[in-house]
Design an enzyme around this catalytic site. Structure first.
Site, PDB file in Angstrom:
ATOM      1  N   CYS A  64      30.414  49.914  34.551  1.00  0.00           N
ATOM      2  CA  CYS A  64      29.779  48.656  34.404  1.00  0.00           C
ATOM      3  C   CYS A  64      28.356  48.639  34.562  1.00  0.00           C
ATOM      4  CB  CYS A  64      30.444  47.902  35.373  1.00  0.00           C
ATOM      5  SG  CYS A  64      29.955  45.958  35.365  1.00  0.00           S
ATOM      6  N   CYS A  68      26.918  45.601  41.627  1.00  0.00           N
ATOM      7  CA  CYS A  68      27.790  45.102  42.810  1.00  0.00           C
ATOM      8  C   CYS A  68      28.059  46.287  43.820  1.00  0.00           C
ATOM      9  CB  CYS A  68      29.035  44.324  42.213  1.00  0.00           C
ATOM     10  SG  CYS A  68      28.827  43.534  40.913  1.00  0.00           S
ATOM     11  N   CYS A  71      31.689  47.798  44.525  1.00  0.00           N
ATOM     12  CA  CYS A  71      32.604  47.965  43.260  1.00  0.00           C
ATOM     13  C   CYS A  71      32.883  49.660  42.910  1.00  0.00           C
ATOM     14  CB  CYS A  71      32.199  47.266  42.229  1.00  0.00           C
ATOM     15  SG  CYS A  71      33.412  46.949  40.740  1.00  0.00           S
ATOM     16  N   CYS A 108      46.656  38.540  34.671  1.00  0.00           N
ATOM     17  CA  CYS A 108      45.231  38.357  34.962  1.00  0.00           C
ATOM     18  C   CYS A 108      44.608  39.744  34.207  1.00  0.00           C
ATOM     19  CB  CYS A 108      44.798  38.054  36.377  1.00  0.00           C
ATOM     20  SG  CYS A 108      43.151  38.000  36.457  1.00  0.00           S
ATOM     21  N   CYS A 139      45.066  34.677  32.409  1.00  0.00           N
ATOM     22  CA  CYS A 139      43.805  34.742  33.074  1.00  0.00           C
ATOM     23  C   CYS A 139      43.212  35.896  32.749  1.00  0.00           C
ATOM     24  CB  CYS A 139      44.068  34.601  34.913  1.00  0.00           C
ATOM     25  SG  CYS A 139      42.659  34.725  35.779  1.00  0.00           S
ATOM     26  N   CYS A 199      39.227  29.812  38.478  1.00  0.00           N
ATOM     27  CA  CYS A 199      39.555  30.675  39.705  1.00  0.00           C
ATOM     28  C   CYS A 199      38.315  31.256  40.464  1.00  0.00           C
ATOM     29  CB  CYS A 199      40.649  31.930  39.173  1.00  0.00           C
ATOM     30  SG  CYS A 199      40.794  33.143  40.274  1.00  0.00           S
ATOM     31  N   ARG A 271      44.380  32.291  47.376  1.00  0.00           N
ATOM     32  CA  ARG A 271      45.096  33.641  47.088  1.00  0.00           C
ATOM     33  C   ARG A 271      44.461  34.682  48.200  1.00  0.00           C
ATOM     34  NH1 ARG A 271      43.961  34.695  41.863  1.00  0.00           N
ATOM     35  NH2 ARG A 271      45.676  33.282  41.480  1.00  0.00           N
TER      36      ARG A 271
HETATM   37  N1  SAM Z   1      33.464  42.351  35.821  1.00  0.00           N
HETATM   38  C1  SAM Z   1      33.803  41.009  36.082  1.00  0.00           C
HETATM   39  C2  SAM Z   1      33.245  40.305  37.002  1.00  0.00           C
HETATM   40  O1  SAM Z   1      32.538  40.858  38.208  1.00  0.00           O
HETATM   41  O2  SAM Z   1      32.685  39.381  36.786  1.00  0.00           O
HETATM   42  C3  SAM Z   1      35.318  41.068  36.619  1.00  0.00           C
HETATM   43  C4  SAM Z   1      35.921  42.064  37.380  1.00  0.00           C
HETATM   44  S1  SAM Z   1      35.525  42.037  39.051  1.00  0.00           S
HETATM   45  C5  SAM Z   1      36.061  43.599  39.430  1.00  0.00           C
HETATM   46  C6  SAM Z   1      36.266  40.541  40.044  1.00  0.00           C
HETATM   47  C7  SAM Z   1      36.134  40.517  41.523  1.00  0.00           C
HETATM   48  O3  SAM Z   1      36.745  41.512  42.143  1.00  0.00           O
HETATM   49  C8  SAM Z   1      34.737  40.590  42.035  1.00  0.00           C
HETATM   50  O4  SAM Z   1      33.775  39.474  41.722  1.00  0.00           O
HETATM   51  C9  SAM Z   1      34.902  40.927  43.532  1.00  0.00           C
HETATM   52  O5  SAM Z   1      35.080  39.374  44.180  1.00  0.00           O
HETATM   53  C10 SAM Z   1      36.368  41.425  43.589  1.00  0.00           C
HETATM   54  N2  SAM Z   1      36.269  42.887  43.939  1.00  0.00           N
HETATM   55  C11 SAM Z   1      35.846  43.860  43.101  1.00  0.00           C
HETATM   56  N3  SAM Z   1      35.995  44.979  43.903  1.00  0.00           N
HETATM   57  C12 SAM Z   1      36.338  44.797  45.176  1.00  0.00           C
HETATM   58  C13 SAM Z   1      36.410  45.602  46.465  1.00  0.00           C
HETATM   59  N4  SAM Z   1      36.339  46.738  46.319  1.00  0.00           N
HETATM   60  N5  SAM Z   1      37.137  44.787  47.352  1.00  0.00           N
HETATM   61  C14 SAM Z   1      37.397  43.667  47.071  1.00  0.00           C
HETATM   62  N6  SAM Z   1      37.294  42.973  46.346  1.00  0.00           N
HETATM   63  C15 SAM Z   1      36.515  43.318  45.077  1.00  0.00           C
HETATM   64  C1  DTB Z   2      39.550  38.765  42.351  1.00  0.00           C
HETATM   65  O1  DTB Z   2      39.213  37.752  43.416  1.00  0.00           O
HETATM   66  N1  DTB Z   2      40.205  39.960  42.700  1.00  0.00           N
HETATM   67  C2  DTB Z   2      40.769  40.563  41.695  1.00  0.00           C
HETATM   68  C3  DTB Z   2      40.528  39.714  40.601  1.00  0.00           C
HETATM   69  N2  DTB Z   2      39.644  38.699  41.263  1.00  0.00           N
HETATM   70  C4  DTB Z   2      40.170  40.206  39.314  1.00  0.00           C
HETATM   71  C5  DTB Z   2      39.993  42.011  41.835  1.00  0.00           C
HETATM   72  C6  DTB Z   2      40.172  42.766  43.080  1.00  0.00           C
HETATM   73  C7  DTB Z   2      39.469  44.042  42.698  1.00  0.00           C
HETATM   74  C8  DTB Z   2      39.995  45.049  44.198  1.00  0.00           C
HETATM   75  C9  DTB Z   2      39.176  46.366  43.790  1.00  0.00           C
HETATM   76  C10 DTB Z   2      39.930  47.185  42.385  1.00  0.00           C
HETATM   77  O2  DTB Z   2      41.118  47.280  42.355  1.00  0.00           O
HETATM   78  O3  DTB Z   2      39.242  47.621  41.691  1.00  0.00           O
HETATM   79 FE1  SF4 Z   3      31.060  44.946  37.238  1.00  0.00          FE
HETATM   80 FE2  SF4 Z   3      32.599  45.500  39.432  1.00  0.00          FE
HETATM   81 FE3  SF4 Z   3      30.493  43.907  39.407  1.00  0.00          FE
HETATM   82 FE4  SF4 Z   3      32.475  43.313  38.096  1.00  0.00          FE
HETATM   83  S1  SF4 Z   3      32.587  43.545  40.243  1.00  0.00           S
HETATM   84  S2  SF4 Z   3      30.528  42.940  37.465  1.00  0.00           S
HETATM   85  S3  SF4 Z   3      33.107  45.260  37.237  1.00  0.00           S
HETATM   86  S4  SF4 Z   3      30.301  46.199  38.929  1.00  0.00           S
END
Ligand code: SAM
Ligand code: DTB
Ligand code: SF4
Length: 362
Positions: A64, A68, A71, A108, A139, A199, A271
């Protein structure tokens, strides 16, 4: 509680003008007082022992361009994650069917994109259509959307779009530099305008201060309309990311955050999202007590582990929790439950009248 009291609480105006002092005062309540209030508001608005379950699937994994700091999928950090291109539609539909067979009501689909490219859109639109045909709510979370993309998703029948604010505006710059808070609010506006349910939630345990949790909840609750679904994620620490070794958040502070989300957004599904893998059953039960009424269900979140489905079923059984089939059914059944208790109250009055001595009836 009588049906009328119930109704009064339920209809307490939905507010979008929460002040920092008000939200801070909720955080400062004794823990039990806060939980009691949250549970009371929860009961006035929802079936108390019913939890909605959604299953997640990563439809495009890793590499990506966003940075973030939490992530596993950001291309900016070496997390050892196996990358995967956009999955074939058939594969996504098979996974959705599996999720439905295991009892999920919503599917989702998440992609590690900054935003979908035009050439990706026909595929994701087709995924929405085919997953919906299975009788599941749909979703997606694909990053930023233009107004036009949101419209296309709405026309394909998408029920929900997940796009989180993640943290407070003040803390945001320490977590993400490649897209702004305003970008996120714009996407949420496009989703709302297209008529897709929103959401939107955030993550706690990023090393933020309580003031940032207050700021996040204020942002969510003061949106023009409350998100229908509010995911509260506990950071899943990922080795190789800048937040891989941040200090743990006090679990009670997490429960407080859930309870305050329930109080500020009384009719939204809250949630209990990422992070359940490191929570014991007692901690999860406290979150349900605080008003959480939705979870991610199934062994995997997007790239990290989630509790086994069988363990969740066992936990629900021990707590007497039912899972909800679809939200629409539940909305109807909530209306019906309230109408029924009003009817019962009326019947009670009629029965008392009927049993009263003749002279007092006349
Ligand atoms: N890439 C898209 C975005 O960020 O808009 C969608 C997927 S992203 C993984 C969705 C959400 O998952 C993030 O905004 C964050 O709130 C949550 N998330 C991602 N990595 C996480 C982690 N390691 N622990 C907890 N929540 C996480
Ligand atoms: C949200 O708030 N939590 C979900 C979903 N929306 C997409 C993602 C959690 C991701 C947790 C870390 C992972 O599995 O990569
Ligand atoms: Fe990319 Fe992860 Fe950020 Fe979503 S949360 S935009 S997958 S780096």
């Amino acid at each position: 509680m009588t049906a009328l009291h119930h109704d009064a609480l339920r209809n307490e105006a939905l507010r979008n003008n929460w002040s920092r002092n008000e939200v801070r005062a909720l955080f400062e309540l004794p823990f039990m007082d806060l939980l009691f209030r949250a549970q009371t508001v929860h009961r006035a608005n929802f079936e108390p022992n019913t939890v909605q379950v959604s299953t997640l699937l990563s439809i495009k994994t890793g590499a990506c361009p966003e940075d973030c700091k939490y992530c596993s999928q950001s291309g900016h950090y070496d997390t050892g994650l196996d990358k995967e291109k956009l999955l074939a539609i058939q594969k996504v539909v098979e996974e959705a069917q599996n999720a439905k067979d295991k009892g999920a009501s919503r599917f989702c689909m998440g992609a590690a994109w900054r935003s979908p490219r035009e050439k990706d859109m026909p595929y994701v639109l087709e995924m929405v259509k085919q997953v919906k045909e299975l009788g599941l709510e749909t979703c997606m979370t694909l990053g930023m959307l233009s107004g036009e993309q949101a419209q296309q998703l709405a026309e394909a029948g998408l029920d929900y779009y997940n796009h989180n604010l993640d943290t407070s505006p003040e803390h945001y710059g320490k977590i993400i530099t490649t897209r702004t808070y305003a970008d996120r609010l714009d996407t949420l506006g496009h989703v709302r305008e297209a008529g897709i349910k929103v959401c939107c939630g955030g993550i706690v345990g990023l090393g933020e201060a309580r003031e940032d949790r207050i700021g996040l909840l204020m942002q969510l609750a003061n949106l023009p309309a409350h998100p229908e679904s509010v995911p509260i994620n506990m950071l899943v620490k990922i080795e190789g990311t800048p937040l891989g070794e941040v200090d743990d958040l006090d679990p009670f502070e997490f429960v407080r955050t859930v309870a305050i989300a329930r109080l500020l957004m009384p009719q939204s599904y809250v949630r209990l999202s990422a992070g359940r893998e490191t929570m014991n059953d007692e901690m999860q039960a406290l979150c349900f007590m605080a008003g959480a009424n939705s979870i991610f269900y199934g062994e995997k979140l997007l790239t990290t582990a989630n509790p086994e489905a069988a363990d969740d079923r066992k936990l629900f059984q021990r707590l007497g929790i039912n899972t909800q089939s679809t939200q629409d059914v539940s909305d109807e059944s909530r209306e019906e439950a309230i109408a029924q208790s009003l009817r019962q109250q009326q019947m009670g009055t009629l029965a008392r009248d009927a049993m009263a001595p003749r002279e007092t009836v006349n």
